[in-house]
Design a protein around this motif. Structure first.
Motif, PDB file in Angstrom:
ATOM      1  N   GLN A  85       0.103  27.478 -34.407  1.00 36.88           N
ATOM      2  CA  GLN A  85       2.342  27.049 -35.282  1.00 36.88           C
ATOM      3  C   GLN A  85       2.560  28.433 -34.990  1.00 36.88           C
ATOM      4  O   GLN A  85       3.553  27.916 -34.322  1.00 36.88           O
ATOM      5  CB  GLN A  85       1.349  26.134 -36.321  1.00 36.88           C
ATOM      6  N   LYS A  86       1.891  29.092 -35.108  1.00 37.43           N
ATOM      7  CA  LYS A  86       2.897  30.627 -34.656  1.00 37.43           C
ATOM      8  C   LYS A  86       3.308  30.304 -33.336  1.00 37.43           C
ATOM      9  O   LYS A  86       4.400  30.802 -33.330  1.00 37.43           O
ATOM     10  CB  LYS A  86       2.176  31.556 -35.940  1.00 37.43           C
ATOM     11  N   GLU A  94       6.001  27.580 -32.745  1.00 38.62           N
ATOM     12  CA  GLU A  94       6.617  28.630 -32.871  1.00 38.62           C
ATOM     13  C   GLU A  94       7.592  29.722 -31.975  1.00 38.62           C
ATOM     14  O   GLU A  94       8.843  28.958 -32.061  1.00 38.62           O
ATOM     15  CB  GLU A  94       6.784  28.482 -34.139  1.00 38.62           C
ATOM     16  N   VAL A 125     -11.753  27.780 -46.542  1.00 40.65           N
ATOM     17  CA  VAL A 125     -10.107  27.622 -47.148  1.00 40.65           C
ATOM     18  C   VAL A 125      -9.483  28.175 -45.172  1.00 40.65           C
ATOM     19  O   VAL A 125      -9.004  28.012 -44.248  1.00 40.65           O
ATOM     20  CB  VAL A 125      -9.576  27.221 -47.524  1.00 40.65           C
ATOM     21  N   ASN A 126      -9.620  29.514 -45.272  1.00 36.48           N
ATOM     22  CA  ASN A 126      -9.463  30.029 -44.455  1.00 36.48           C
ATOM     23  C   ASN A 126      -9.853  29.874 -43.226  1.00 36.48           C
ATOM     24  O   ASN A 126      -9.209  30.192 -42.050  1.00 36.48           O
ATOM     25  CB  ASN A 126      -9.650  31.776 -44.881  1.00 36.48           C
ATOM     26  N   GLN A 159      10.617  38.012 -44.683  1.00 35.41           N
ATOM     27  CA  GLN A 159      10.722  38.242 -46.082  1.00 35.41           C
ATOM     28  C   GLN A 159      11.216  38.421 -47.247  1.00 35.41           C
ATOM     29  O   GLN A 159      11.160  39.223 -48.493  1.00 35.41           O
ATOM     30  CB  GLN A 159       9.069  37.848 -46.701  1.00 35.41           C
ATOM     31  N   ARG A 176     -10.963  27.359 -41.706  1.00 36.17           N
ATOM     32  CA  ARG A 176     -10.274  26.049 -41.947  1.00 36.17           C
ATOM     33  C   ARG A 176      -8.779  26.299 -40.990  1.00 36.17           C
ATOM     34  O   ARG A 176      -8.407  25.556 -40.300  1.00 36.17           O
ATOM     35  CB  ARG A 176     -10.297  24.160 -42.713  1.00 36.17           C
ATOM     36  N   THR A 177      -7.480  26.646 -41.741  1.00 34.26           N
ATOM     37  CA  THR A 177      -6.210  26.975 -41.799  1.00 34.26           C
ATOM     38  C   THR A 177      -6.151  27.644 -40.817  1.00 34.26           C
ATOM     39  O   THR A 177      -5.166  27.654 -39.903  1.00 34.26           O
ATOM     40  CB  THR A 177      -5.647  26.793 -42.646  1.00 34.26           C
ATOM     41  N   ILE A 204      -5.005  26.931 -37.268  1.00 37.17           N
ATOM     42  CA  ILE A 204      -4.303  26.294 -37.096  1.00 37.17           C
ATOM     43  C   ILE A 204      -3.001  26.576 -37.551  1.00 37.17           C
ATOM     44  O   ILE A 204      -1.572  26.763 -36.855  1.00 37.17           O
ATOM     45  CB  ILE A 204      -3.878  24.860 -38.045  1.00 37.17           C
ATOM     46  N   ILE A 205      -2.870  27.945 -38.125  1.00 32.12           N
ATOM     47  CA  ILE A 205      -1.463  28.672 -38.765  1.00 32.12           C
ATOM     48  C   ILE A 205      -1.198  29.616 -36.957  1.00 32.12           C
ATOM     49  O   ILE A 205      -0.280  29.835 -36.212  1.00 32.12           O
ATOM     50  CB  ILE A 205      -1.683  29.427 -39.730  1.00 32.12           C
TER      51      ILE A 205
END
Lengths: 203, 232
Positions: free
Chosen positions: B36-37, B40, B25-26, B129, B28-29, B32-33
């Protein structure tokens, strides 16, 4: 029939917060606003359903001596997966819920239900239990968050309720950590009175 | 002994399955992350820099200033500074930088736009956070960071520390982290000679009534919060 019972069990009779006193850490930390309560409730419910499903599925394969480490690995994996997938594909939702996701790992409702229910019950019942517990957790959070947001900020779900006069000098302690404990005490007391009135002596 | 081996093997299998799932999953993502960062960040740059020259399309170029130390800065301990200009004209109209402040439960990143005199024109929280409902309110506009606008490094200090910026009630740690990181960044840039004139308090104050003199800020800080509360 028992499926319905498993589902409703978590909402009132075995409410994770008010009856089992599980998951207090995220409960007290996040209930500063109703919006946060709903976000945390939704995220925790999702992980709860996934972990209950998998633990129940694997309940005959995992030896009981190493079950706890296995559950922890499963839960931590799910939380991380949810975090990564949400971050990549639904960034807006992730921005809103992102802060709650790491908190789910320390939510002992999830480990508690894996250990206390899912490892002894069939898959369908476990999922029903997870949904019920999730709803019960979310409702409990909304209840406390309503008091805290209303008293501490004069709003409910970001809607201005008590007017600017109150909002300039709110009862700030309600939104701070001590307020969470005080209000929780009142709510628990109220539920205990309710229980006693109802005939009591159940314990 | 055999029992121990069996248990260890099962644990290893569970951990292996988890690691494989996470790795898949990492891989793949992660791209994309990252994309997006970056988008942004670009959007935030455009939005924050807009205040320097409203209505113009702006050009950005990164500059690296050697030895521009910032105790709160990113990994390599240098300040990331971006020079802003309006395209046909290559002369700079201001700077963007990201301030890193160690807050209550995260390192808060604040993007700041400063004009050539070293006074802040706009700022935005890029990442935080902090505690939901308390420290996380720094990201809510107008709570804290909007008060920086129009002030130079000397004016960006909490009321409790002798400046004119009111902390968010109940979250002094977060407010102080953000405020100090922005001030440190501006000071470091001033020391490196990036601003046309050294930021002078006397020049900045008259234009903005709400910012009381830094020196007197400590004395009148009792009136400060009440006065501003009444205005809202």
């Amino acid at each position: 029939m028992s499926l319905v019972k498993d589902l409703t069990n978590g909402i009132y009779r075995e409410n994770p917060i008010f009856k089992l006193a599980l998951g207090m850490c995220p409960f007290l930390a996040v209930t500063t606003s109703v919006e946060n309560a709903i976000g945390m409730g939704a995220a925790a419910t999702f992980v709860l359903i996934c972990s209950n499903f998998l633990v129940s599925l694997l309940r005959n394969l995992i030896p009981s001596k190493v079950r706890i480490p296995c559950y922890i690995v499963i839960i931590a994996t799910f939380v991380t997966l949810v975090d990564m997938i949400m971050n990549a594909y639904v960034p807006d939702l992730h921005r809103a819920l992102g802060i709650f996701i790491p908190l789910i790992v320390v939510n002992c409702i999830i480990l508690g239900r894996a250990e206390g229910f899912a490892n002894r019950h069939p898959v369908l019942n476990s999922v029903a239990d997870a949904v019920g517990m999730g709803i019960g957790f979310t409702l409990a959070m909304i209840l406390l968050a309503s008091f805290r947001e209303l008293l501490g900020n004069g709003t409910w779900l970001n809607i201005n309720v008590l007017g600017p006069g109150y909002r300039n000098q709110p009862l700030l302690i309600a939104i701070l950590a001590p307020g969470a404990f005080i209000l929780l005490g009142f709510i628990l007391g109220f539920f205990n009175i309710l229980e006693k009135r109802r005939g009591g002596g159940q314990r | 002994m055999a029992e121990m081996l069996k248990l260890g093997l099962i644990l290893m299998l569970v951990a292996l399955a988890a690691a494989v799932a996470l790795g898949l999953v990492n891989s793949r993502t992660a791209p994309i992350i990252a994309l997006q960062k970056e988008m942004e960040k670009q959007n935030a740059m455009r939005e924050v820099a807009m205040s320097l020259s409203p209505g113009d399309s702006l050009a950005f170029d990164s500059i690296s200033v050697e030895g521009l130390g910032n105790p709160f800065a990113s990994v390599d301990n240098t300040l990331e500074i971006v020079r802003v200009s309006v395209p046909p004209d290559t002369s700079r109209i201001g700077y963007l930088f990201i301030a890193y402040g160690k807050g209550y439960s995260s390192t808060i990143q604040t993007m700041v736009a400063a004009d050539l005199t070293g006074s802040v024109s706009s700022s935005a929280i890029l990442y935080q956070q902090e505690t939901p409902g308390l420290g996380a309110n720094v990201a809510a506009p107008s709570k804290l960071i909007e008060n920086y606008s129009g002030r130079s490094a000397e004016g960006i200090l909490l009321s409790k520390d002798g400046g004119g910026i009111d902390a968010i009630t109940g979250c002094t740690i977060t407010s102080r982290a953000v405020t100090n990181s922005v001030r440190e960044g501006l000071l470091a840039m001033g020391d490196a000679g990036l601003f046309r004139t050294a930021p002078v308090i006397a020049e900045e104050i008259p234009a903005h009534q709400d910012s009381c003199d830094s020196e007197e800020g400590a004395v009148v800080s009792v009136d400060g919060p009440a006065g501003e509360g009444g205005m809202e």
